[in-house]
Design an enzyme around this catalytic site. Sequence first.
Site, PDB file in Angstrom:
ATOM      1  N   PRO A 221      20.059 -42.048  20.292  1.00  0.00           N
ATOM      2  CA  PRO A 221      18.992 -43.033  19.722  1.00  0.00           C
ATOM      3  C   PRO A 221      17.858 -41.966  19.544  1.00  0.00           C
ATOM      4  O   PRO A 221      17.081 -41.672  20.496  1.00  0.00           O
ATOM      5  CB  PRO A 221      18.965 -43.957  21.053  1.00  0.00           C
ATOM      6  CG  PRO A 221      19.470 -43.279  22.296  1.00  0.00           C
ATOM      7  CD  PRO A 221      20.521 -42.500  21.741  1.00  0.00           C
ATOM      8  N   ASP A 397      16.329 -37.663  22.336  1.00  0.00           N
ATOM      9  CA  ASP A 397      17.043 -38.685  22.920  1.00  0.00           C
ATOM     10  C   ASP A 397      16.559 -39.486  23.721  1.00  0.00           C
ATOM     11  O   ASP A 397      16.416 -39.464  24.984  1.00  0.00           O
ATOM     12  CB  ASP A 397      18.493 -37.962  23.584  1.00  0.00           C
ATOM     13  CG  ASP A 397      19.538 -38.843  23.810  1.00  0.00           C
ATOM     14  OD1 ASP A 397      19.245 -39.990  23.895  1.00  0.00           O
ATOM     15  OD2 ASP A 397      20.750 -38.320  24.039  1.00  0.00           O
ATOM     16  N   HIS A 398      16.619 -40.779  23.369  1.00  0.00           N
ATOM     17  CA  HIS A 398      15.622 -41.742  24.181  1.00  0.00           C
ATOM     18  C   HIS A 398      16.293 -42.322  25.341  1.00  0.00           C
ATOM     19  O   HIS A 398      15.697 -42.950  26.235  1.00  0.00           O
ATOM     20  CB  HIS A 398      15.291 -43.150  23.183  1.00  0.00           C
ATOM     21  CG  HIS A 398      14.040 -43.695  23.715  1.00  0.00           C
ATOM     22  ND1 HIS A 398      13.439 -43.492  24.823  1.00  0.00           N
ATOM     23  CD2 HIS A 398      13.264 -44.663  22.801  1.00  0.00           C
ATOM     24  CE1 HIS A 398      12.054 -44.424  24.781  1.00  0.00           C
ATOM     25  NE2 HIS A 398      12.121 -45.135  23.517  1.00  0.00           N
ATOM     26  N   ARG A 399      17.712 -42.042  25.337  1.00  0.00           N
ATOM     27  CA  ARG A 399      18.412 -42.311  26.744  1.00  0.00           C
ATOM     28  C   ARG A 399      17.965 -41.534  27.680  1.00  0.00           C
ATOM     29  O   ARG A 399      17.830 -41.908  28.940  1.00  0.00           O
ATOM     30  CB  ARG A 399      19.921 -42.196  26.336  1.00  0.00           C
ATOM     31  CG  ARG A 399      20.755 -43.178  25.295  1.00  0.00           C
ATOM     32  CD  ARG A 399      21.965 -42.664  25.193  1.00  0.00           C
ATOM     33  NE  ARG A 399      22.045 -41.181  24.878  1.00  0.00           N
ATOM     34  CZ  ARG A 399      23.440 -40.478  24.939  1.00  0.00           C
ATOM     35  NH1 ARG A 399      24.290 -41.038  25.163  1.00  0.00           N
ATOM     36  NH2 ARG A 399      23.300 -39.173  24.763  1.00  0.00           N
ATOM     37  N   ILE A 401      14.928 -39.392  27.744  1.00  0.00           N
ATOM     38  CA  ILE A 401      13.465 -39.171  27.651  1.00  0.00           C
ATOM     39  C   ILE A 401      12.752 -40.156  26.965  1.00  0.00           C
ATOM     40  O   ILE A 401      13.140 -40.942  26.035  1.00  0.00           O
ATOM     41  CB  ILE A 401      13.196 -37.791  26.888  1.00  0.00           C
ATOM     42  CG1 ILE A 401      13.994 -36.547  27.187  1.00  0.00           C
ATOM     43  CG2 ILE A 401      11.790 -37.671  26.550  1.00  0.00           C
ATOM     44  CD1 ILE A 401      14.001 -35.415  26.453  1.00  0.00           C
TER      45      ILE A 401
END
Length: 429
Positions: A221, A397-399, A401
Amino acid sequence: MSGALQEIRIPDIGDAEDVVVIELCVAPGDRVEADDALIVIESDKASMEVPAGVSGVVEALLVAIDDAVVEGQSIARIEAAGEAAEASAKAPTEQTKPPAPPPKSPQLEPAPAPPPAAQPAERPAARRAPGAPVYAGPATRRLARELGVDLSEVTASGARGRIVKDDVKAYVKQRLTKGEGALPRLPTIDFSRFGETETVPLSRIRAAGAQNLHRSWLNLPHVTQHDEVDVTELEAHRAALKAEATERGVALSPLPFLVKACCLALNEFPIFNASLDSTGTQFILKRYTNIGIAVDTEQGLLVPVIKNADAKDIWELAEATADLATKARSQRLAMHELQGGSFSISSLGAIGGTGFTPIINAPEVAILGIGRLATKPLWDGEGFEPRKMLPLSLSFDHRAINGAEAGRFLAYLAEALTDAERLAPGSAM
């Protein structure tokens, strides 16, 4: 007296797979020097020349264009001349003994092709008890990680219940056929109906890069945060170093300063230098800082890696970035120079653009995009003054950070870039 025959083999190619010969640089009877290229090989990551290693006359070439090759495989025999021949003459025991064959292993010999009739769906399933270990080689496990496949769900067709690559591919094909995770297909269009067309195949590097980027975009993501940094003082400092750079024979672009500033920020925010494990529930924190630098080449985009960038000063970083870029564009990168990155930088500054969304180089969790430096009027509280502003685009990577962490990372990076003394040659971390 004729010289001793030297057998030339494929050197260390790291974990590269599907390596093929794309060019023959010599022919039998040609005289070569030690540094002359014999062949050019290419993997899905890069191309590289294989040098002769000795001076002499090519007695035989043992490979052809499009042949698959592996590390340690013989590719040529050279009748050594001069010192190489004399050195061989002083070792009679080695001359009288035939060269030992390479050890039998899957890395040195291509695996035999399966019989045409053997399809993965028709192979007997190797039943695995719950909790039992999964048997698969490193290459198969890597393919499974890239495709997001749980090997415990894959039917094994190899000897003694071993899972092979074809099993992973068959599993993915079966899931897609059932519509599990399948994406709508783009329509196939006959463009020749609208005018003259030409079909040009992608280079292996460009095709592999497209696949890697597509996989990263689908699985991670992505979020991109944009900012501008005032680098007026840094640019003045860089200009003051121009004379010293000329003496050193180094082109001192803004990139080494950006690499140094990123190292400082990664040291302060280690999760940006990390990776997520295969379950996505744990950070793999890296005690090294290896910076990948995206390089545009005729064959496609390559990302060579500056190892231990945090231990280098500005001059060493300038030399490293220039050397890797030159090697990338001349197809002389070694495989190990494309591996081990922990954070990447993609700079479009010389081309233009005020911002973009760089795609993360998985399994890394972040990448920094650099736009074009521009002089803009900046309000100082009393009036406008011209300042040199540098656009930054941080994809993460929104998972791993969140937005607040990315904001703090960019703020710290901006502060480092405005501190010319901190980035000065010889300055410590």
